[in-house]
Design an enzyme around this catalytic site. Structure first.
Site, PDB file in Angstrom:
ATOM      1  N   LYS A  22      -5.533 -26.575   0.468  1.00 26.36           N
ATOM      2  CA  LYS A  22      -5.704 -25.914   1.786  1.00 26.36           C
ATOM      3  C   LYS A  22      -6.567 -24.665   1.622  1.00 26.36           C
ATOM      4  O   LYS A  22      -7.492 -24.424   2.394  1.00 26.36           O
ATOM      5  CB  LYS A  22      -4.338 -25.513   2.325  1.00 26.36           C
ATOM      6  CG  LYS A  22      -4.376 -24.502   3.455  1.00 26.36           C
ATOM      7  CD  LYS A  22      -3.026 -24.166   4.013  1.00 26.36           C
ATOM      8  CE  LYS A  22      -2.430 -22.934   3.429  1.00 26.36           C
ATOM      9  NZ  LYS A  22      -2.972 -21.656   3.905  1.00 26.36           N
ATOM     10  N   ASN A  23      -6.272 -23.865   0.550  1.00 20.69           N
ATOM     11  CA  ASN A  23      -6.940 -22.559   0.419  1.00 20.69           C
ATOM     12  C   ASN A  23      -8.334 -22.649  -0.181  1.00 20.69           C
ATOM     13  O   ASN A  23      -8.969 -21.632  -0.424  1.00 20.69           O
ATOM     14  CB  ASN A  23      -6.043 -21.585  -0.350  1.00 20.69           C
ATOM     15  CG  ASN A  23      -4.818 -21.235   0.490  1.00 20.69           C
ATOM     16  OD1 ASN A  23      -4.808 -21.435   1.705  1.00 20.69           O
ATOM     17  ND2 ASN A  23      -3.777 -20.763  -0.156  1.00 20.69           N
ATOM     18  N   ARG A 121      -1.002  -8.093   6.586  1.00 22.04           N
ATOM     19  CA  ARG A 121      -2.190  -8.870   6.209  1.00 22.04           C
ATOM     20  C   ARG A 121      -3.465  -8.365   6.890  1.00 22.04           C
ATOM     21  O   ARG A 121      -4.176  -9.096   7.537  1.00 22.04           O
ATOM     22  CB  ARG A 121      -1.974 -10.359   6.478  1.00 22.04           C
ATOM     23  CG  ARG A 121      -0.824 -10.913   5.645  1.00 22.04           C
ATOM     24  CD  ARG A 121      -0.685 -12.391   5.779  1.00 22.04           C
ATOM     25  NE  ARG A 121      -1.678 -13.091   4.971  1.00 22.04           N
ATOM     26  CZ  ARG A 121      -1.795 -14.423   4.977  1.00 22.04           C
ATOM     27  NH1 ARG A 121      -1.054 -15.147   5.771  1.00 22.04           N
ATOM     28  NH2 ARG A 121      -2.692 -15.015   4.207  1.00 22.04           N
ATOM     29  N   PRO A 122      -3.750  -7.065   6.802  1.00 19.06           N
ATOM     30  CA  PRO A 122      -5.005  -6.548   7.348  1.00 19.06           C
ATOM     31  C   PRO A 122      -6.200  -7.040   6.515  1.00 19.06           C
ATOM     32  O   PRO A 122      -6.007  -7.664   5.466  1.00 19.06           O
ATOM     33  CB  PRO A 122      -4.846  -5.043   7.222  1.00 19.06           C
ATOM     34  CG  PRO A 122      -3.896  -4.862   6.104  1.00 19.06           C
ATOM     35  CD  PRO A 122      -2.979  -6.044   6.116  1.00 19.06           C
ATOM     36  N   ILE A 123      -7.394  -6.737   7.005  1.00 17.19           N
ATOM     37  CA  ILE A 123      -8.589  -7.134   6.241  1.00 17.19           C
ATOM     38  C   ILE A 123      -9.468  -5.919   5.911  1.00 17.19           C
ATOM     39  O   ILE A 123     -10.686  -6.025   5.790  1.00 17.19           O
ATOM     40  CB  ILE A 123      -9.411  -8.193   7.011  1.00 17.19           C
ATOM     41  CG1 ILE A 123      -9.810  -7.675   8.407  1.00 17.19           C
ATOM     42  CG2 ILE A 123      -8.672  -9.521   7.108  1.00 17.19           C
ATOM     43  CD1 ILE A 123     -10.848  -8.568   9.101  1.00 17.19           C
ATOM     44  N   ASP A 124      -8.809  -4.759   5.737  1.00 16.35           N
ATOM     45  CA  ASP A 124      -9.562  -3.529   5.444  1.00 16.35           C
ATOM     46  C   ASP A 124     -10.434  -3.661   4.203  1.00 16.35           C
ATOM     47  O   ASP A 124     -11.548  -3.140   4.147  1.00 16.35           O
ATOM     48  CB  ASP A 124      -8.604  -2.339   5.290  1.00 16.35           C
ATOM     49  CG  ASP A 124      -7.469  -2.634   4.314  1.00 16.35           C
ATOM     50  OD1 ASP A 124      -6.704  -3.583   4.582  1.00 16.35           O
ATOM     51  OD2 ASP A 124      -7.390  -1.993   3.269  1.00 16.35           O
ATOM     52  N   ILE A 327       3.320  -9.188  -3.764  1.00 12.00           N
ATOM     53  CA  ILE A 327       2.035  -9.431  -3.085  1.00 12.00           C
ATOM     54  C   ILE A 327       2.129  -9.154  -1.592  1.00 12.00           C
ATOM     55  O   ILE A 327       1.251  -8.517  -1.005  1.00 12.00           O
ATOM     56  CB  ILE A 327       1.571 -10.895  -3.317  1.00 12.00           C
ATOM     57  CG1 ILE A 327       1.491 -11.218  -4.805  1.00 12.00           C
ATOM     58  CG2 ILE A 327       0.256 -11.170  -2.581  1.00 12.00           C
ATOM     59  CD1 ILE A 327       0.434 -10.433  -5.565  1.00 12.00           C
ATOM     60  N   ARG A 419       0.868 -26.825   9.097  1.00 11.33           N
ATOM     61  CA  ARG A 419      -0.383 -26.081   8.910  1.00 11.33           C
ATOM     62  C   ARG A 419      -0.923 -26.307   7.497  1.00 11.33           C
ATOM     63  O   ARG A 419      -2.104 -26.187   7.252  1.00 11.33           O
ATOM     64  CB  ARG A 419      -0.132 -24.567   9.067  1.00 11.33           C
ATOM     65  CG  ARG A 419       0.116 -24.106  10.473  1.00 11.33           C
ATOM     66  CD  ARG A 419       0.253 -22.591  10.500  1.00 11.33           C
ATOM     67  NE  ARG A 419      -0.817 -21.970   9.743  1.00 11.33           N
ATOM     68  CZ  ARG A 419      -0.760 -20.722   9.271  1.00 11.33           C
ATOM     69  NH1 ARG A 419       0.317 -19.995   9.462  1.00 11.33           N
ATOM     70  NH2 ARG A 419      -1.765 -20.203   8.606  1.00 11.33           N
TER      71      ARG A 419
END
Ligand code: EPZ
Length: 441
Positions: A22-23, A121-124, A327, A419
């Site tokens: 999937k990833n 789960r930000p994307i900074d 994590i 999913r």
């Protein structure tokens, strides 16, 4: 809402083939947008997250066609540079479209993907890296969108403050056709990233792992089409492995690559497990499970995606074991549900010297977050309950629990499982599980 009804303790045996990863699938679909030529990807898992990403291909002006487990994507030109809030909410990975949209159309508008069930789960880290490559990215909290633009992405030497799997992939995709050379330091080491690199190189990119946690990308003018087959899903292998071990060891798993799960196999053996391997076919079994504590970590550590199934495994272990999750700040969604089934698990907050350095997620106040670890006492006989899925891997954990528990367990919210696991219920039924899928109005 869809639910599974599972009558547990049925004899399970037979052979199950692991799907494509999937990833990797989600990222190669995004990377395919870098070229105006058709791209064919084989061994694609038919999971809902993949279909969400393929719909996004149409949203930006491309087309796709699926035959069996092969998808062909064609984006002759980028017609729309905005990812809808609805699509963005369905899968966090949609935020990675920033990279090909900036690379090909020099602008992008994407919804903030944060707020996932397994933590903020930000994307900074993604944003900072792209800004160093010459993107201007503003976040407008009034509409929840990132607005990005660039005069043209340029190669840069960039060091991530903290490890990020998809952040590393975002920069690799953006750098493939940037002007000049990009060197990413403190880059993530997951095997899925190596597959993405191989995929992009098959399109004419020039990418290599130039050192420990270092990736060098020489930007090229243009990428061409390709046909590429992606790797097996190592997170899915661990899910099947735990089921095989807990259900009498009669399940064989094929298409296993042992390399990405080396540390899992080491811990499994340390806890009393063993296996027979015949080429890519593995049969795992265990008779007496030892209590063995684990701490998740960045690759090549014990992956966070494996800790749910491992927790279930240790509910059958003799003694007390601990799982310390480093994590994500909220990856124990399955614990309350396993306790309803009779598991003896309690949360605690481990002493950590420097939490901001120790944990992979962002910590604003420098203080250790509560309940980052659980203590499991076993063995306990699990019994049926009515439970709810919070996230993909938690859902898989609850299904495995129901399969070994006494009685009839009902699991709500199984869309989360679909999913990431293709035809999960169908494949379990093939192994002898008594599982019914019911669509609730
Ligand atoms: C990827 O998530 C995978 N998802 C995860 O699998 C996997 O568990 C994880 O990597 C670790 O291998 C995909 O590849 C789609 P990170 P990702 O960026 O990208 C924080 C599954 O079930 N962070 O390494 O989220 C982040 O919130 C999924 O298949 C920031 O704060 O992993 C997390 O706490 C679950 N800012 C930690 O760092 C950032 O900009 C690790 O994130 C990026 C990350």
């Amino acid at each position: 809402m869809k639910k599974y009804v599972i009558n547990g303790q049925k004899k399970l045996s037979g052979t199950v083939a692991v799907s494509g990863a999937k990833n990797v699938a989600l990222k190669v679909i995004i990377a395919a947008c870098l070229t105006d030529e058709p791209v064919t990807i084989e061994n694609i898992p038919l999971i809902s997250d993949v279909f969400v990403m393929l719909e996004l291909i149409k949203e930006i002006g491309g087309t796709y066609k699926i035959e069996d487990h092969t998808v062909t994507i064609h984006v002759p030109e980028i017609k729309n540079t905005e990812i809808s809030l609805e699509s963005g909410a369905k899968t966090k990975t949609s935020s990675m479209f920033l990279a090909p949209l900036l690379a090909r159309a020099k602008k992008a508008k994407i919804p903030n993907p944060g707020g996932c069930r397994i933590g903020a789960r930000p994307i900074d880290r993604h944003i900072e890296g792209l800004e160093k490559m010459g993107a201007t990215i503003g976040y407008h909290s009034e509409d929840g969108y990132f607005n990005a633009s660039t005069e043209g992405l340029k190669g840069v030497e960039y060091t991530f403050d903290k490890n990020t799997h998809t952040g590393t992939e975002t920069l690799i995709i953006a750098a493939s056709t940037a002007t000049g050379t990009t060197i990413i330091k403190n880059a993530a080491e997951e095997s899925e990233i190596d597959d993405l690199i191989a995929f992009l190189n098959s399109m004419g990119a020039k990418i290599n792992r130039s050192g420990y946690r270092e990736i060098t990308i020489d930007g090229v003018e243009k990428l061409h089409g390709t046909t590429y087959s992606i790797m097996s899903d190592s997170n899915e292998v661990v899910t099947w492995a735990i089921l095989a071990a807990l259900s009498g060891g009669e399940i064989k798993i094929t298409k296993v690559n042992p390399e990405p799960i080396k540390i899992f196999l080491e811990k499994f053996k340390e806890a009393g497990g063993n296996w027979e391997a015949n080429a890519d076919e593995y049969r795992l079994y265990v008779s007496d499970i030892k209590a063995l504590s684990i701490q998740t970590g960045i690759y090549p550590g014990f992956m966070t995606d494996w800790q749910g199934p491992w927790a279930l495994f240790e509910t059958q272990g003799r003694g007390v074991s601990v799982i310390h999750e480093t994590i994500y700040e909220n990856r124990f969604g399955y614990v309350s549900e396993l306790k309803k089934m009779g598991a003896k698990i309690k949360f605690f907050t481990p002493e950590v010297d420097n939490p901001s350095e120790f944990y992979n997620f962002n910590i604003e106040n420098g203080k250790s977050p509560e309940n980052q670890a659980i203590e499991i006492s076993g063995p306990t006989t699990l019994h049926d309950a009515i439970v709810k899925v919070t996230d993909l891997r938690a859902g898989a954990t609850l299904v495995l629990a129901a399969l070994i528990a006494k009685g009839k367990t009902i699991i709500y919210g199984v869309e989360q499982i679909e999913r990431g696991y293709e035809d999960f219920a169908g494949r379990l039924a093939m192994l002898g599980a008594d599982i019914e899928v019911i669509e609730e109005a």
